[in-house]
Motif scaffolding. Structure first.
Motif, PDB file in Angstrom:
ATOM      1  N   THR A  87       0.847  -1.187   0.000  1.00  0.00           N
ATOM      2  CA  THR A  87       0.000   0.000   0.000  1.00  0.00           C
ATOM      3  C   THR A  87       0.882   1.236   0.000  1.00  0.00           C
ATOM      4  O   THR A  87       1.808   1.350   0.805  1.00  0.00           O
ATOM      5  CB  THR A  87      -0.935   0.024   1.231  1.00  0.00           C
ATOM      6  OG1 THR A  87      -1.770  -1.145   1.179  1.00  0.00           O
ATOM      7  CG2 THR A  87      -1.802   1.256   1.249  1.00  0.00           C
ATOM      8  N   LEU A  88       0.586   2.135  -0.929  1.00  0.00           N
ATOM      9  CA  LEU A  88       1.307   3.399  -1.042  1.00  0.00           C
ATOM     10  C   LEU A  88       0.294   4.530  -1.096  1.00  0.00           C
ATOM     11  O   LEU A  88      -0.765   4.388  -1.724  1.00  0.00           O
ATOM     12  CB  LEU A  88       2.179   3.420  -2.298  1.00  0.00           C
ATOM     13  CG  LEU A  88       3.264   2.349  -2.386  1.00  0.00           C
ATOM     14  CD1 LEU A  88       3.852   2.297  -3.783  1.00  0.00           C
ATOM     15  CD2 LEU A  88       4.348   2.619  -1.368  1.00  0.00           C
ATOM     16  N   ASN A  89       0.608   5.638  -0.489  1.00  0.00           N
ATOM     17  CA  ASN A  89      -0.271   6.797  -0.533  1.00  0.00           C
ATOM     18  C   ASN A  89       0.179   7.688  -1.685  1.00  0.00           C
ATOM     19  O   ASN A  89       0.882   8.678  -1.490  1.00  0.00           O
ATOM     20  CB  ASN A  89      -0.240   7.545   0.800  1.00  0.00           C
ATOM     21  CG  ASN A  89      -1.366   8.546   0.902  1.00  0.00           C
ATOM     22  OD1 ASN A  89      -2.219   8.624   0.037  1.00  0.00           O
ATOM     23  ND2 ASN A  89      -1.366   9.320   1.961  1.00  0.00           N
ATOM     24  N   SER A  90      -0.211   7.304  -2.898  1.00  0.00           N
ATOM     25  CA  SER A  90       0.225   8.009  -4.101  1.00  0.00           C
ATOM     26  C   SER A  90      -0.901   8.039  -5.128  1.00  0.00           C
ATOM     27  O   SER A  90      -1.076   7.104  -5.913  1.00  0.00           O
ATOM     28  CB  SER A  90       1.465   7.334  -4.696  1.00  0.00           C
ATOM     29  OG  SER A  90       1.808   7.938  -5.928  1.00  0.00           O
ATOM     30  N   GLU A  91      -1.647   9.119  -5.134  1.00  0.00           N
ATOM     31  CA  GLU A  91      -2.719   9.277  -6.118  1.00  0.00           C
ATOM     32  C   GLU A  91      -2.171   9.252  -7.542  1.00  0.00           C
ATOM     33  O   GLU A  91      -2.778   8.625  -8.417  1.00  0.00           O
ATOM     34  CB  GLU A  91      -3.508  10.570  -5.838  1.00  0.00           C
ATOM     35  CG  GLU A  91      -4.707  10.769  -6.762  1.00  0.00           C
ATOM     36  CD  GLU A  91      -4.367  11.498  -8.040  1.00  0.00           C
ATOM     37  OE1 GLU A  91      -5.075  11.290  -9.033  1.00  0.00           O
ATOM     38  OE2 GLU A  91      -3.389  12.255  -8.068  1.00  0.00           O
ATOM     39  N   PRO A  92      -1.011   9.885  -7.837  1.00  0.00           N
ATOM     40  CA  PRO A  92      -0.492   9.821  -9.207  1.00  0.00           C
ATOM     41  C   PRO A  92      -0.177   8.393  -9.674  1.00  0.00           C
ATOM     42  O   PRO A  92      -0.410   8.059 -10.827  1.00  0.00           O
ATOM     43  CB  PRO A  92       0.783  10.676  -9.153  1.00  0.00           C
ATOM     44  CG  PRO A  92       0.549  11.614  -8.026  1.00  0.00           C
ATOM     45  CD  PRO A  92      -0.229  10.817  -7.014  1.00  0.00           C
ATOM     46  N   LEU A  93       0.326   7.551  -8.779  1.00  0.00           N
ATOM     47  CA  LEU A  93       0.604   6.166  -9.148  1.00  0.00           C
ATOM     48  C   LEU A  93      -0.698   5.408  -9.393  1.00  0.00           C
ATOM     49  O   LEU A  93      -0.821   4.680 -10.384  1.00  0.00           O
ATOM     50  CB  LEU A  93       1.431   5.464  -8.070  1.00  0.00           C
ATOM     51  CG  LEU A  93       1.763   3.997  -8.312  1.00  0.00           C
ATOM     52  CD1 LEU A  93       2.550   3.810  -9.606  1.00  0.00           C
ATOM     53  CD2 LEU A  93       2.528   3.426  -7.132  1.00  0.00           C
ATOM     54  N   ALA A  94      -1.677   5.594  -8.511  1.00  0.00           N
ATOM     55  CA  ALA A  94      -2.978   4.946  -8.700  1.00  0.00           C
ATOM     56  C   ALA A  94      -3.585   5.375 -10.030  1.00  0.00           C
ATOM     57  O   ALA A  94      -4.043   4.535 -10.823  1.00  0.00           O
ATOM     58  CB  ALA A  94      -3.914   5.303  -7.546  1.00  0.00           C
ATOM     59  N   TRP A  95      -3.585   6.679 -10.293  1.00  0.00           N
ATOM     60  CA  TRP A  95      -4.134   7.212 -11.543  1.00  0.00           C
ATOM     61  C   TRP A  95      -3.431   6.586 -12.744  1.00  0.00           C
ATOM     62  O   TRP A  95      -4.075   6.146 -13.702  1.00  0.00           O
ATOM     63  CB  TRP A  95      -3.976   8.739 -11.558  1.00  0.00           C
ATOM     64  CG  TRP A  95      -4.224   9.354 -12.890  1.00  0.00           C
ATOM     65  CD1 TRP A  95      -5.432   9.659 -13.442  1.00  0.00           C
ATOM     66  CD2 TRP A  95      -3.238   9.715 -13.862  1.00  0.00           C
ATOM     67  NE1 TRP A  95      -5.253  10.194 -14.692  1.00  0.00           N
ATOM     68  CE2 TRP A  95      -3.909  10.245 -14.971  1.00  0.00           C
ATOM     69  CE3 TRP A  95      -1.844   9.651 -13.885  1.00  0.00           C
ATOM     70  CZ2 TRP A  95      -3.254  10.703 -16.101  1.00  0.00           C
ATOM     71  CZ3 TRP A  95      -1.176  10.101 -15.016  1.00  0.00           C
ATOM     72  CH2 TRP A  95      -1.876  10.628 -16.108  1.00  0.00           C
ATOM     73  N   ALA A  96      -2.100   6.509 -12.694  1.00  0.00           N
ATOM     74  CA  ALA A  96      -1.334   5.997 -13.826  1.00  0.00           C
ATOM     75  C   ALA A  96      -1.604   4.517 -14.088  1.00  0.00           C
ATOM     76  O   ALA A  96      -1.773   4.102 -15.236  1.00  0.00           O
ATOM     77  CB  ALA A  96       0.155   6.241 -13.595  1.00  0.00           C
ATOM     78  N   VAL A  97      -1.663   3.701 -13.032  1.00  0.00           N
ATOM     79  CA  VAL A  97      -1.928   2.269 -13.224  1.00  0.00           C
ATOM     80  C   VAL A  97      -3.339   2.062 -13.776  1.00  0.00           C
ATOM     81  O   VAL A  97      -3.541   1.270 -14.703  1.00  0.00           O
ATOM     82  CB  VAL A  97      -1.696   1.479 -11.915  1.00  0.00           C
ATOM     83  CG1 VAL A  97      -2.172   0.035 -12.061  1.00  0.00           C
ATOM     84  CG2 VAL A  97      -0.224   1.509 -11.533  1.00  0.00           C
ATOM     85  N   PHE A  98      -4.306   2.777 -13.246  1.00  0.00           N
ATOM     86  CA  PHE A  98      -5.662   2.663 -13.773  1.00  0.00           C
ATOM     87  C   PHE A  98      -5.725   3.168 -15.210  1.00  0.00           C
ATOM     88  O   PHE A  98      -6.428   2.604 -16.044  1.00  0.00           O
ATOM     89  CB  PHE A  98      -6.675   3.381 -12.871  1.00  0.00           C
ATOM     90  CG  PHE A  98      -7.189   2.515 -11.765  1.00  0.00           C
ATOM     91  CD1 PHE A  98      -8.489   2.033 -11.785  1.00  0.00           C
ATOM     92  CD2 PHE A  98      -6.370   2.145 -10.712  1.00  0.00           C
ATOM     93  CE1 PHE A  98      -8.964   1.211 -10.777  1.00  0.00           C
ATOM     94  CE2 PHE A  98      -6.830   1.318  -9.693  1.00  0.00           C
ATOM     95  CZ  PHE A  98      -8.128   0.849  -9.728  1.00  0.00           C
ATOM     96  N   LEU A  99      -4.967   4.211 -15.530  1.00  0.00           N
ATOM     97  CA  LEU A  99      -4.899   4.720 -16.897  1.00  0.00           C
ATOM     98  C   LEU A  99      -4.346   3.659 -17.847  1.00  0.00           C
ATOM     99  O   LEU A  99      -4.801   3.528 -18.986  1.00  0.00           O
ATOM    100  CB  LEU A  99      -4.035   5.980 -16.946  1.00  0.00           C
ATOM    101  CG  LEU A  99      -3.953   6.693 -18.293  1.00  0.00           C
ATOM    102  CD1 LEU A  99      -5.306   7.323 -18.628  1.00  0.00           C
ATOM    103  CD2 LEU A  99      -2.871   7.758 -18.264  1.00  0.00           C
TER     104      LEU A  99
END
Length: 137
Positions: A99-111
């Motif tokens: 678990t990481l607190n990184s919205e940019p990483l979450a956004w990128a993987v979902f993208l």
């Protein structure tokens, strides 16, 4: 509209991938990385540190052979506030989690899976159609 909504940080969501064959963790990670690294770098070079941390963890899953067996499930969960969790599961057992607190990483993987050029086009279309149907209700 469905695609844009799924790439926002306003509700919890999970992508679930079940491997249809034994998969090399490096190649699996590389496919995602190649799709998202440039977009993350455009947003902020600081975000690349989160990508490297996650990428190094994911590559090291799968034991000394760095292989994930057929039937293994990989879940990418994006929670509100940018909490991004990756789980590797076998049946109902969690084998590994990060678990990481990184919205940019979450956004990128979902993208990578739901964007204009998804890793799996047919799966992306199925998810977007299903989600659009839910939104219409």
């Amino acid at each position: 509209m469905a695609r844009a909504s799924l790439l926002e940080d306003n509700f919890d969501k999970t992508l679930r991938i079940v491997l249809a064959q034994e998969t090399d963790t490096f190649k699996f990670t590389e496919a995602i990385n190649d799709r998202i690294e440039a977009d993350m770098a455009k947003r902020s070079y600081v975000d690349l540190a989160w990508l490297e941390l996650w990428r190094n963890w994911l590559i090291n899953q799968g034991g000394y052979k760095q292989k994930l067996n057929k039937g293994v499930e990989i879940r990418f969960s994006w929670g509100q506030g940018g909490v991004f969790t990756t789980e590797i599961r076998r049946r109902d057992k969690v084998l590994a989690t990060k678990t990481l607190n990184s919205e940019p990483l979450a956004w990128a993987v979902f993208l990578a899976y739901l964007g204009e050029k998804p890793l799996q086009k047919n799966a992306c279309q199925d998810m977007l159609s299903s989600y659009a149907g839910l939104m219409a209700q």
